[in-house]
Design a protein around this motif. Structure first.
Motif, PDB file in Angstrom:
ATOM      1  N   UNK A  10       0.829  -1.207   0.000  1.00  0.00           N
ATOM      2  CA  UNK A  10       0.000   0.000   0.000  1.00  0.00           C
ATOM      3  C   UNK A  10       0.864   1.256   0.000  1.00  0.00           C
ATOM      4  N   UNK A  11       1.990   1.211   0.703  1.00  0.00           N
ATOM      5  CA  UNK A  11       2.915   2.350   0.701  1.00  0.00           C
ATOM      6  C   UNK A  11       3.506   2.543  -0.696  1.00  0.00           C
ATOM      7  N   UNK A  12       3.850   1.444  -1.369  1.00  0.00           N
ATOM      8  CA  UNK A  12       4.378   1.513  -2.735  1.00  0.00           C
ATOM      9  C   UNK A  12       3.338   2.108  -3.680  1.00  0.00           C
ATOM     10  N   UNK A  13       2.107   1.647  -3.575  1.00  0.00           N
ATOM     11  CA  UNK A  13       1.026   2.163  -4.423  1.00  0.00           C
ATOM     12  C   UNK A  13       0.804   3.648  -4.149  1.00  0.00           C
ATOM     13  N   UNK A  14       0.794   4.035  -2.875  1.00  0.00           N
ATOM     14  CA  UNK A  14       0.617   5.450  -2.520  1.00  0.00           C
ATOM     15  C   UNK A  14       1.744   6.290  -3.093  1.00  0.00           C
ATOM     16  N   UNK A  15       2.981   5.786  -3.012  1.00  0.00           N
ATOM     17  CA  UNK A  15       4.126   6.527  -3.561  1.00  0.00           C
ATOM     18  C   UNK A  15       3.975   6.710  -5.069  1.00  0.00           C
ATOM     19  N   UNK A  16       3.535   5.678  -5.764  1.00  0.00           N
ATOM     20  CA  UNK A  16       3.339   5.779  -7.220  1.00  0.00           C
ATOM     21  C   UNK A  16       2.291   6.840  -7.557  1.00  0.00           C
ATOM     22  N   UNK A  17       1.205   6.857  -6.811  1.00  0.00           N
ATOM     23  CA  UNK A  17       0.140   7.835  -7.064  1.00  0.00           C
ATOM     24  C   UNK A  17       0.618   9.250  -6.752  1.00  0.00           C
ATOM     25  N   UNK A  18       1.306   9.424  -5.627  1.00  0.00           N
ATOM     26  CA  UNK A  18       1.804  10.759  -5.255  1.00  0.00           C
ATOM     27  C   UNK A  18       2.791  11.262  -6.303  1.00  0.00           C
ATOM     28  N   UNK A  19       3.682  10.395  -6.757  1.00  0.00           N
ATOM     29  CA  UNK A  19       4.664  10.799  -7.771  1.00  0.00           C
ATOM     30  C   UNK A  19       3.965  11.188  -9.073  1.00  0.00           C
ATOM     31  N   UNK A  20       2.869  10.512  -9.420  1.00  0.00           N
ATOM     32  CA  UNK A  20       2.128  10.885 -10.624  1.00  0.00           C
ATOM     33  C   UNK A  20       1.517  12.284 -10.499  1.00  0.00           C
ATOM     34  N   UNK A  21       1.307  12.749  -9.291  1.00  0.00           N
ATOM     35  CA  UNK A  21       0.751  14.086  -9.081  1.00  0.00           C
ATOM     36  C   UNK A  21       1.804  15.186  -9.215  1.00  0.00           C
ATOM     37  N   UNK A  22       3.081  14.803  -9.197  1.00  0.00           N
ATOM     38  CA  UNK A  22       4.153  15.777  -9.371  1.00  0.00           C
ATOM     39  C   UNK A  22       4.135  16.309 -10.805  1.00  0.00           C
ATOM     40  N   UNK A  23       4.635  17.515 -11.024  1.00  0.00           N
ATOM     41  CA  UNK A  23       4.768  18.021 -12.399  1.00  0.00           C
ATOM     42  C   UNK A  23       5.729  17.140 -13.206  1.00  0.00           C
ATOM     43  N   UNK A  24       5.549  17.131 -14.498  1.00  0.00           N
ATOM     44  CA  UNK A  24       6.367  16.305 -15.387  1.00  0.00           C
ATOM     45  C   UNK A  24       7.865  16.537 -15.181  1.00  0.00           C
ATOM     46  N   UNK A  25       8.291  17.796 -15.028  1.00  0.00           N
ATOM     47  CA  UNK A  25       9.725  18.071 -14.899  1.00  0.00           C
ATOM     48  C   UNK A  25      10.307  17.492 -13.608  1.00  0.00           C
ATOM     49  N   UNK A  26       9.482  17.302 -12.595  1.00  0.00           N
ATOM     50  CA  UNK A  26       9.951  16.664 -11.355  1.00  0.00           C
ATOM     51  C   UNK A  26      10.025  15.151 -11.557  1.00  0.00           C
ATOM     52  N   UNK A  27       9.001  14.576 -12.203  1.00  0.00           N
ATOM     53  CA  UNK A  27       9.023  13.126 -12.475  1.00  0.00           C
ATOM     54  C   UNK A  27      10.204  12.748 -13.352  1.00  0.00           C
ATOM     55  N   UNK A  28      10.593  13.643 -14.245  1.00  0.00           N
ATOM     56  CA  UNK A  28      11.748  13.385 -15.125  1.00  0.00           C
ATOM     57  C   UNK A  28      13.018  13.084 -14.329  1.00  0.00           C
ATOM     58  N   UNK A  29      13.127  13.653 -13.122  1.00  0.00           N
ATOM     59  CA  UNK A  29      14.308  13.425 -12.288  1.00  0.00           C
ATOM     60  C   UNK A  29      14.383  11.998 -11.761  1.00  0.00           C
ATOM     61  N   UNK A  30      13.284  11.274 -11.844  1.00  0.00           N
ATOM     62  CA  UNK A  30      13.221   9.915 -11.315  1.00  0.00           C
ATOM     63  C   UNK A  30      13.269   8.836 -12.391  1.00  0.00           C
ATOM     64  N   UNK A  31      13.004   9.211 -13.644  1.00  0.00           N
ATOM     65  CA  UNK A  31      13.002   8.237 -14.740  1.00  0.00           C
ATOM     66  C   UNK A  31      14.379   7.626 -14.935  1.00  0.00           C
ATOM     67  N   UNK A  32      14.403   6.447 -15.516  1.00  0.00           N
ATOM     68  CA  UNK A  32      15.666   5.788 -15.822  1.00  0.00           C
ATOM     69  C   UNK A  32      16.174   6.272 -17.183  1.00  0.00           C
ATOM     70  N   UNK A  33      16.733   7.476 -17.199  1.00  0.00           N
ATOM     71  CA  UNK A  33      17.415   7.971 -18.394  1.00  0.00           C
ATOM     72  C   UNK A  33      18.828   7.402 -18.332  1.00  0.00           C
ATOM     73  N   UNK A  34      19.138   6.551 -19.262  1.00  0.00           N
ATOM     74  CA  UNK A  34      20.368   5.766 -19.191  1.00  0.00           C
ATOM     75  C   UNK A  34      21.608   6.649 -19.174  1.00  0.00           C
ATOM     76  N   UNK A  35      21.646   7.673 -19.980  1.00  0.00           N
ATOM     77  CA  UNK A  35      22.827   8.551 -20.007  1.00  0.00           C
ATOM     78  C   UNK A  35      23.035   9.226 -18.656  1.00  0.00           C
ATOM     79  N   UNK A  36      21.963   9.671 -18.034  1.00  0.00           N
ATOM     80  CA  UNK A  36      22.074  10.288 -16.710  1.00  0.00           C
ATOM     81  C   UNK A  36      22.564   9.265 -15.685  1.00  0.00           C
ATOM     82  N   UNK A  37      22.057   8.039 -15.782  1.00  0.00           N
ATOM     83  CA  UNK A  37      22.493   6.979 -14.883  1.00  0.00           C
ATOM     84  C   UNK A  37      23.994   6.721 -15.048  1.00  0.00           C
ATOM     85  N   UNK A  38      24.445   6.680 -16.281  1.00  0.00           N
ATOM     86  CA  UNK A  38      25.866   6.427 -16.550  1.00  0.00           C
ATOM     87  C   UNK A  38      26.749   7.555 -16.032  1.00  0.00           C
TER      88      UNK A  38
END
Length: 104
Positions: A10-38
């Motif tokens: 339930x905590x995982x589901x709540x976190x997913x929903x809360x993150x979806x409420x963030x603006x797109x530019x904030x969610x972008x900081x969490x995506x797995x962009x491979x170049x950024x990861x490298x």
């Protein structure tokens, strides 16, 4: 399904929903962009599993999790669910990093 028995889920589901409420530019900081990861943004390896590209994607994953819990909750202990989740996250992120040419 006893909701109190599945607090981590339930905590995982709540976190997913809360993150979806963030603006797109904030969610972008969490995506797995491979170049950024490298380039040292290693948190993306795990936070990518909390982010979704759309509400349909988010809700379909949540429904899938709830179905799995409903079907298998009596057959597995909490530690098995935790280990399975960690292994799945590592396998998916590793596969995307190793085999994807571009992930946007």
């Amino acid at each position: 399904m006893n909701a109190l028995k599945h607090k981590p889920l339930l905590a995982f589901i709540a976190a997913c929903i809360v993150i979806m409420l963030f603006p797109q530019h904030v969610r972008e900081l969490l995506y797995l962009h491979i170049e950024n990861f490298k380039h040292g943004e290693y948190w993306r390896f795990f936070t990518a599993h909390l982010t979704h590209y759309s509400w349909v994607h988010c809700l379909s994953n949540i429904i899938g999790l709830l179905l799995l819990i409903g079907i298998f909750s009596n057959t597995q202990q909490k530690i098995h669910w935790l280990l399975a989740a960690i292994i799945i996250c590592i396998a998916i992120s590793s596969s995307l990093i190793l085999f994807s040419i571009k992930l946007d």
